[in-house]
Design an enzyme around this catalytic site. Structure first.
Site, mmCIF file in Angstrom:
data_model
loop_
_atom_site.group_PDB
_atom_site.id
_atom_site.type_symbol
_atom_site.label_atom_id
_atom_site.label_comp_id
_atom_site.label_asym_id
_atom_site.label_seq_id
_atom_site.Cartn_x
_atom_site.Cartn_y
_atom_site.Cartn_z
ATOM 1 N N ALA A 1 0.868 -1.168 0.000
ATOM 2 C CA ALA A 1 0.000 0.000 0.000
ATOM 3 C C ALA A 1 0.910 1.225 0.000
ATOM 4 O O ALA A 1 2.078 1.141 0.396
ATOM 5 C CB ALA A 1 -0.889 -0.019 1.231
ATOM 6 N N GLY B 1 0.614 -4.997 0.793
ATOM 7 C CA GLY B 1 -0.605 -5.076 -0.016
ATOM 8 C C GLY B 1 -0.395 -5.799 -1.340
ATOM 9 O O GLY B 1 -1.349 -6.319 -1.927
ATOM 10 N N GLU C 1 -0.695 -9.353 -0.487
ATOM 11 C CA GLU C 1 -2.128 -9.564 -0.208
ATOM 12 C C GLU C 1 -2.945 -9.601 -1.497
ATOM 13 O O GLU C 1 -3.878 -10.394 -1.626
ATOM 14 C CB GLU C 1 -2.630 -8.456 0.730
HETATM 15 N N1 COA Z 1 4.583 3.166 -0.867
HETATM 16 C C1 COA Z 1 4.962 4.320 -1.445
HETATM 17 N N2 COA Z 1 6.063 4.444 -2.194
HETATM 18 C C2 COA Z 1 6.820 3.358 -2.346
HETATM 19 C C3 COA Z 1 6.496 2.120 -1.782
HETATM 20 C C4 COA Z 1 5.314 2.042 -1.021
HETATM 21 N N3 COA Z 1 4.891 0.913 -0.452
HETATM 22 N N4 COA Z 1 7.441 1.222 -2.115
HETATM 23 C C5 COA Z 1 8.336 1.871 -2.876
HETATM 24 N N5 COA Z 1 7.958 3.162 -3.024
HETATM 25 C C6 COA Z 1 8.643 4.206 -3.771
HETATM 26 C C7 COA Z 1 9.878 4.735 -3.059
HETATM 27 O O1 COA Z 1 9.536 5.680 -2.074
HETATM 28 C C8 COA Z 1 10.657 5.303 -4.201
HETATM 29 O O2 COA Z 1 10.072 6.540 -4.546
HETATM 30 P P1 COA Z 1 11.038 7.832 -4.857
HETATM 31 O O3 COA Z 1 11.836 7.408 -6.056
HETATM 32 O O4 COA Z 1 10.052 8.918 -5.160
HETATM 33 O O5 COA Z 1 11.850 8.026 -3.637
HETATM 34 C C9 COA Z 1 10.353 4.341 -5.329
HETATM 35 O O6 COA Z 1 9.137 3.689 -4.984
HETATM 36 C C10 COA Z 1 11.431 3.291 -5.528
HETATM 37 O O7 COA Z 1 11.621 2.593 -4.311
HETATM 38 P P2 COA Z 1 13.041 2.455 -3.562
HETATM 39 O O8 COA Z 1 12.800 2.220 -2.117
HETATM 40 O O9 COA Z 1 13.932 3.588 -3.918
HETATM 41 O O10 COA Z 1 13.600 1.121 -4.257
HETATM 42 P P3 COA Z 1 14.658 0.092 -3.660
HETATM 43 O O11 COA Z 1 15.058 -0.788 -4.777
HETATM 44 O O12 COA Z 1 15.714 0.820 -2.902
HETATM 45 O O13 COA Z 1 13.834 -0.777 -2.580
HETATM 46 C C11 COA Z 1 11.912 -2.018 -1.741
HETATM 47 C C12 COA Z 1 12.759 -1.614 -2.985
HETATM 48 C C13 COA Z 1 10.685 -2.753 -2.249
HETATM 49 C C14 COA Z 1 12.743 -2.952 -0.838
HETATM 50 C C15 COA Z 1 11.534 -0.727 -0.958
HETATM 51 O O14 COA Z 1 10.963 0.207 -1.867
HETATM 52 C C16 COA Z 1 10.553 -0.967 0.152
HETATM 53 O O15 COA Z 1 10.903 -1.483 1.197
HETATM 54 N N6 COA Z 1 9.267 -0.535 -0.047
HETATM 55 C C17 COA Z 1 8.255 -0.596 0.954
HETATM 56 C C18 COA Z 1 7.754 -2.001 1.156
HETATM 57 C C19 COA Z 1 6.735 -2.050 2.257
HETATM 58 O O16 COA Z 1 7.042 -1.811 3.419
HETATM 59 N N7 COA Z 1 5.482 -2.382 1.897
HETATM 60 C C20 COA Z 1 4.420 -2.492 2.850
HETATM 61 C C21 COA Z 1 3.680 -1.200 2.930
HETATM 62 S S1 COA Z 1 2.367 -1.317 4.126
#
Ligand code: COA
Length: 260
Positions: free
Chosen positions: A67, A112, A115
């Site tokens: 999400a 999400g 999910e």
């Molecule tokens: N919500 C909003 N934005 C998100 C997102 C999320 N769940 N997951 C990734 N993004 C965004 C990042 O903020 C980033 O945006 P920006 O370029 O404007 O800063 C972009 O997507 C790329 O993500 P980034 O984190 O830079 O990529 P990465 O390769 O370093 O890491 C993940 C990949 C998936 C490990 C990392 O993005 C992550 O941990 N995301 C959240 C996962 C999460 O906790 N999901 C559950 C949410 S309840």
């Protein structure tokens, strides 16, 4: 006709492919995207020319990375409850669809995203896919059905571990756990998903819908699944497709099902 800003919809040979299209945000599900998934699923329900749906994510990196955290950060107790209920409702719509829905998981399926994949009837993953429920990292828990469906799919012990540690699992690990049905190279992800869908589409649609209903009944504690099955079996036996299927078998020919 619904307008989609965050989804790409493509219908071919009776299969609607729904692509979550926010690649720069790793396809994170904001509220608008959830609303659009609801509208796309309504199309699956209503449009007789759609026989099944495949849900995937744009780009090679993520199916859905959860999400949208920027929106979650703004929630109050009241809005958080309706946020979770609304998402649960949309994912239940996927799960209860009487037309098959396959998740083609092309990368990160986190929070999400995991999910969403679990709400689909079948999951096909690319070798690079990663699954997880990392909400505890944010001081949260899954809110779109994850505590329930992950437990259903992988069992209580592993579900507890995955949700409490926030560990990600690789696609081969997800296969071993029963979280996904198949793992294929990225370039074969869509063709494998279409192959499975076409196989299902060759069967009697009414029977397919009733299989979905009966399997879902296992997880509904207010329902007697055996009774649901007996009722569904009886419904099949009064269908034109049952007459066609049994006739085709005896005449040693391929059945031509109409869904009636
Ligand atoms: N919500 C909003 N934005 C998100 C997102 C999320 N769940 N997951 C990734 N993004 C965004 C990042 O903020 C980033 O945006 P920006 O370029 O404007 O800063 C972009 O997507 C790329 O993500 P980034 O984190 O830079 O990529 P990465 O390769 O370093 O890491 C993940 C990949 C998936 C490990 C990392 O993005 C992550 O941990 N995301 C959240 C996962 C999460 O906790 N999901 C559950 C949410 S309840």
């Amino acid at each position: 006709m619904a307008i989609f800003e965050n989804l790409l919809l493509n219908q071919q040979n009776g299969i609607l492919t729904i692509t979550i299209n926010r690649a720069d945000k790793l396809n994170a599900l904001n509220i608008e995207t959830i609303r659009e998934i609801r509208n796309a699923m309504q199309q699956v329900y209503d449009d007789a020319s759609i026989k099944g749906a495949i849900i995937t994510g744009a780009g090679a990196k993520a199916f859905v990375a959860g999400a949208d955290i920027t929106e979650i950060a703004e929630l109050s107790e009241v809005t958080a409850r309706s946020f979770a209920e609304r998402g649960q409702e949309v994912f239940a719509m996927i799960e209860r669809s009487n037309k098959p829905v396959i998740a083609a998981v092309n990368g990160f399926a986190l929070g999400g995203g995991c999910e969403l994949a679990m709400a689909c009837h079948i999951r096909v993953a690319s070798e690079s896919a990663r699954f997880g429920q990392p909400e505890v990292n944010l001081g949260l828990i899954p809110g779109y059905g994850g505590t329930q469906r992950l437990t259903q799919l992988v069992g209580k012990g592993k579900a507890m571990e995955l949700m409490m540690t926030a560990d990600m699992v690789t696609a081969p690990e997800a296969l071993q756990l029963g979280l996904v049905n198949h793992v294929v190279p990225q370039e074969e992800l869509m063709s494998k998903s279409v192959e499975i869908m076409e196989k299902i589409m060759g069967k009697a649609p009414l029977a397919i819908g009733l299989v979905i209903e009966c399997v879902n009944a296992v997880f509904n504690k207010d329902e007697n699944g055996y009774q649901t099955e007996a009722n569904a079996f009886a419904r099949c036996c009064t269908s034109e497709d049952f007459v066609e299927g049994t006739s085709a078998f005896m005449e040693k020919r391929k059945a031509n099902f109409t869904g009636n």
